[in-house]
Scaffold this motif. Sequence first.
Motif, PDB file in Angstrom:
ATOM      1  N   LEU A  58      66.827 -60.384  66.028  1.00  0.00           N
ATOM      2  CA  LEU A  58      67.617 -59.463  65.263  1.00  0.00           C
ATOM      3  C   LEU A  58      66.810 -59.103  63.955  1.00  0.00           C
ATOM      4  CD1 LEU A  58      70.265 -58.407  63.995  1.00  0.00           C
ATOM      5  CD2 LEU A  58      70.787 -60.827  63.182  1.00  0.00           C
ATOM      6  N   VAL A  59      66.668 -57.906  63.441  1.00  0.00           N
ATOM      7  CA  VAL A  59      65.790 -57.531  62.525  1.00  0.00           C
ATOM      8  C   VAL A  59      66.712 -57.060  61.501  1.00  0.00           C
ATOM      9  CG1 VAL A  59      63.813 -56.169  61.702  1.00  0.00           C
ATOM     10  CG2 VAL A  59      63.932 -56.722  64.122  1.00  0.00           C
ATOM     11  N   GLY A  60      66.780 -57.870  60.183  1.00  0.00           N
ATOM     12  CA  GLY A  60      67.386 -57.347  59.149  1.00  0.00           C
ATOM     13  C   GLY A  60      68.954 -57.456  58.918  1.00  0.00           C
ATOM     14  N   GLY A  61      69.308 -58.316  59.731  1.00  0.00           N
ATOM     15  CA  GLY A  61      70.563 -58.903  59.733  1.00  0.00           C
ATOM     16  C   GLY A  61      71.518 -57.902  60.307  1.00  0.00           C
ATOM     17  N   ILE A  62      73.055 -58.147  60.366  1.00  0.00           N
ATOM     18  CA  ILE A  62      74.008 -57.231  60.696  1.00  0.00           C
ATOM     19  C   ILE A  62      74.314 -56.621  59.731  1.00  0.00           C
ATOM     20  CG2 ILE A  62      76.465 -57.337  61.180  1.00  0.00           C
ATOM     21  CD1 ILE A  62      76.351 -59.971  62.272  1.00  0.00           C
ATOM     22  N   ALA A  63      74.573 -55.105  59.882  1.00  0.00           N
ATOM     23  CA  ALA A  63      75.052 -54.122  59.129  1.00  0.00           C
ATOM     24  C   ALA A  63      76.311 -54.502  58.121  1.00  0.00           C
ATOM     25  CB  ALA A  63      75.165 -52.767  59.605  1.00  0.00           C
ATOM     26  N   PRO A  64      75.983 -54.196  56.976  1.00  0.00           N
ATOM     27  CA  PRO A  64      77.345 -54.691  56.003  1.00  0.00           C
ATOM     28  C   PRO A  64      78.659 -54.236  56.491  1.00  0.00           C
ATOM     29  CG  PRO A  64      75.151 -53.610  54.617  1.00  0.00           C
ATOM     30  CD  PRO A  64      75.261 -53.408  55.949  1.00  0.00           C
ATOM     31  N   GLY A  65      79.230 -55.298  56.595  1.00  0.00           N
ATOM     32  CA  GLY A  65      80.831 -54.937  56.898  1.00  0.00           C
ATOM     33  C   GLY A  65      81.077 -55.157  58.723  1.00  0.00           C
ATOM     34  N   PHE A  66      80.258 -55.135  59.191  1.00  0.00           N
ATOM     35  CA  PHE A  66      80.516 -54.918  60.718  1.00  0.00           C
ATOM     36  C   PHE A  66      80.529 -56.573  60.855  1.00  0.00           C
ATOM     37  CE2 PHE A  66      79.485 -51.002  59.947  1.00  0.00           C
ATOM     38  CZ  PHE A  66      79.068 -49.834  61.071  1.00  0.00           C
ATOM     39  N   ASP A  67      81.773 -57.127  60.543  1.00  0.00           N
ATOM     40  CA  ASP A  67      81.859 -58.452  61.077  1.00  0.00           C
ATOM     41  C   ASP A  67      82.227 -58.521  62.467  1.00  0.00           C
ATOM     42  OD1 ASP A  67      80.801 -59.238  58.543  1.00  0.00           O
ATOM     43  OD2 ASP A  67      82.597 -59.134  57.658  1.00  0.00           O
ATOM     44  N   ASP A  68      82.838 -57.614  63.135  1.00  0.00           N
ATOM     45  CA  ASP A  68      83.344 -57.965  64.565  1.00  0.00           C
ATOM     46  C   ASP A  68      82.136 -57.995  65.424  1.00  0.00           C
ATOM     47  OD1 ASP A  68      82.338 -54.886  64.023  1.00  0.00           O
ATOM     48  OD2 ASP A  68      83.613 -54.420  65.855  1.00  0.00           O
ATOM     49  N   LEU A  69      80.806 -57.710  64.788  1.00  0.00           N
ATOM     50  CA  LEU A  69      79.616 -57.861  65.828  1.00  0.00           C
ATOM     51  C   LEU A  69      79.044 -59.426  65.245  1.00  0.00           C
ATOM     52  CD1 LEU A  69      77.901 -54.592  64.894  1.00  0.00           C
ATOM     53  CD2 LEU A  69      79.505 -55.160  66.781  1.00  0.00           C
ATOM     54  N   TYR A  70      79.710 -60.255  64.351  1.00  0.00           N
ATOM     55  CA  TYR A  70      79.202 -61.269  64.096  1.00  0.00           C
ATOM     56  C   TYR A  70      79.038 -62.267  65.537  1.00  0.00           C
ATOM     57  CZ  TYR A  70      78.946 -66.314  62.429  1.00  0.00           C
ATOM     58  OH  TYR A  70      78.440 -67.617  62.315  1.00  0.00           O
ATOM     59  N   ASP A  71      78.212 -62.958  65.494  1.00  0.00           N
ATOM     60  CA  ASP A  71      77.849 -63.838  66.833  1.00  0.00           C
ATOM     61  C   ASP A  71      77.375 -65.501  66.454  1.00  0.00           C
ATOM     62  OD1 ASP A  71      75.022 -62.995  66.436  1.00  0.00           O
ATOM     63  OD2 ASP A  71      75.511 -61.377  67.534  1.00  0.00           O
ATOM     64  N   ASP A  72      77.352 -66.262  67.265  1.00  0.00           N
ATOM     65  CA  ASP A  72      76.826 -67.372  66.978  1.00  0.00           C
ATOM     66  C   ASP A  72      75.833 -67.517  68.420  1.00  0.00           C
ATOM     67  OD1 ASP A  72      75.984 -70.397  67.283  1.00  0.00           O
ATOM     68  OD2 ASP A  72      78.351 -70.851  66.815  1.00  0.00           O
ATOM     69  N   GLU A  73      74.466 -67.688  67.744  1.00  0.00           N
ATOM     70  CA  GLU A  73      73.613 -67.580  68.824  1.00  0.00           C
ATOM     71  C   GLU A  73      73.376 -68.621  69.479  1.00  0.00           C
ATOM     72  OE1 GLU A  73      70.952 -69.124  65.350  1.00  0.00           O
ATOM     73  OE2 GLU A  73      72.825 -67.745  65.557  1.00  0.00           O
ATOM     74  N   ARG A  74      74.168 -69.760  69.024  1.00  0.00           N
ATOM     75  CA  ARG A  74      74.038 -71.170  69.907  1.00  0.00           C
ATOM     76  C   ARG A  74      74.684 -70.896  71.258  1.00  0.00           C
ATOM     77  NH1 ARG A  74      76.376 -75.130  65.778  1.00  0.00           N
ATOM     78  NH2 ARG A  74      77.955 -73.155  65.478  1.00  0.00           N
ATOM     79  N   LYS A  75      75.852 -70.071  71.068  1.00  0.00           N
ATOM     80  CA  LYS A  75      76.620 -69.884  72.410  1.00  0.00           C
ATOM     81  C   LYS A  75      75.958 -69.050  73.293  1.00  0.00           C
ATOM     82  CE  LYS A  75      80.848 -71.235  70.085  1.00  0.00           C
ATOM     83  NZ  LYS A  75      82.334 -70.672  69.623  1.00  0.00           N
ATOM     84  N   LEU A  76      75.184 -68.083  72.819  1.00  0.00           N
ATOM     85  CA  LEU A  76      74.481 -67.194  73.546  1.00  0.00           C
ATOM     86  C   LEU A  76      73.420 -67.827  74.231  1.00  0.00           C
ATOM     87  CD1 LEU A  76      74.375 -64.119  71.131  1.00  0.00           C
ATOM     88  CD2 LEU A  76      75.635 -64.094  73.338  1.00  0.00           C
ATOM     89  N   ILE A  77      72.716 -68.749  73.488  1.00  0.00           N
ATOM     90  CA  ILE A  77      71.559 -69.551  74.165  1.00  0.00           C
ATOM     91  C   ILE A  77      72.253 -70.337  75.098  1.00  0.00           C
ATOM     92  CG2 ILE A  77      69.827 -71.363  73.830  1.00  0.00           C
ATOM     93  CD1 ILE A  77      69.591 -70.042  70.874  1.00  0.00           C
TER      94      ILE A  77
END
Length: 481
Positions: free
Chosen positions: A169-188
Amino acid sequence: METLKIGLVSSSQLSFFGDKAGRYAVYAQQMEQLGRELGFDLYIHPGTVITPDEARAAVRALEAEQVDFILLQCTSYSAGTLAPIFARARAALGLWAIPEHGQSGPVLFNSFCSINMYSGIIGHYLKDYKIPIKWFYGDVDDRLFIDRLQITVRALRAIKRMRHAKVALVGGIAPGFDDLYDDERKLIRLFDGMQINRLHEYSEVRDRAVAYSQEQVSAEMEKLSAAANGVFDQRARLALETNARFSLAYDDFVKEYGYDALAVSCWPKFQNEFTYSVCAVVAGLNDKGIPTACEGDLTSAISMLLLKYIADDVCTLMDMSAFDREDDTVLMWHCGPTASRFCQKGGYQLSVNYTGMAHPEGSTEPFGCGVVRDLVCDPGQMTIGRIYGEADQLLVAGGSFLGDVKPSFCGSRGWMGDLTLNRKPISALDLVNTLLVQRFAHHYPIVPGDYTKELMEAMGWLGLKPVKAVPYEDYLQSPEE
């Protein structure tokens, strides 16, 4: 490229007098040929497994060979005590029954009854283990057998490759796009072994971009211009040098770190610093087989990578921007990050799109920045697939782009019809209702072709839940727990 390795093993019982050894030898030889056709490696376990001790020895051999999938052929009816041993091995499990090749007289093998019993043992006696299994039936040249195995090979091979992937991920999530928030531990945990780096800053790529010589940049500008059908807007032409710089920067960034997929925060930093849109660079990365998601959407980047590995093809990421109840279609659209694979017939132009900044008060002129790809997707089948929730759900949708037959907004886009959800037909209204009621994120990874079967299979092996259809009603509907 990671290749799937299948371990073939035979089990039987002395009380059935069919030619078990002869039949297994023929099947093993035919499986070697099928492996060359479907692209898997094969380990053939010698002899036949009859006792629990022999089953444990077989599992040790299979694990020493590092097989990914055990195809247990119950060449004849076999002891039920073998099933838990194979089910708890460190590999996915398939149960294969062979035909009797007769309709009367003594039962020679009773093979089908054996896999019926084994599936019951694994599902009932080992219920708490929640072990996924897949059944197979037929001779090696039977389409029922081949088609089922081919889907398994594609799905498990993709999952194996995901477990060796590097994503950033480069630069973080775009401001306000919190429906795209993720927990990478669960993806891993979902793809155990995947490496995820979410600490890269926008400045790392920016500093590379501004450092290239004019000679390098001019050569890249010529290449980018030649690949397009032209430059649709003068503002895109003015931004082409910046685009070339970031194209070189991201290419070198990926090469240095060896990433297989990226999520890029495409605004507001690019717009604030350069009055520039990085969409065409994202499209170029997708062209090159590096699935790249907009707006810092790490989960979509990983979902795109799964689609790429299943289909061996490039992907794109789109929003759903409109729906039409008259012809049951939805408009898939994004600013302009789509690979040229999606518009081989019509091509694309370099254009501009929204700046992400306030429109000048009183102005009636379009206010945009480049460079984006303006295109309409070619007609053809498509597959949508995205991991969601707590990395515990998978959206599996299908449809077909119609081509340039309906009006649509500027950007990368296409109207999609023949809609399906979990391989079942669904109306546009019911699909939209499902996505909104189930609170689905607003991004949709797409790959050309119909790979919904492979996605459904991957869902099963990964233990994910489907996004269930919610038929439209006028009253308030709540998401399923």
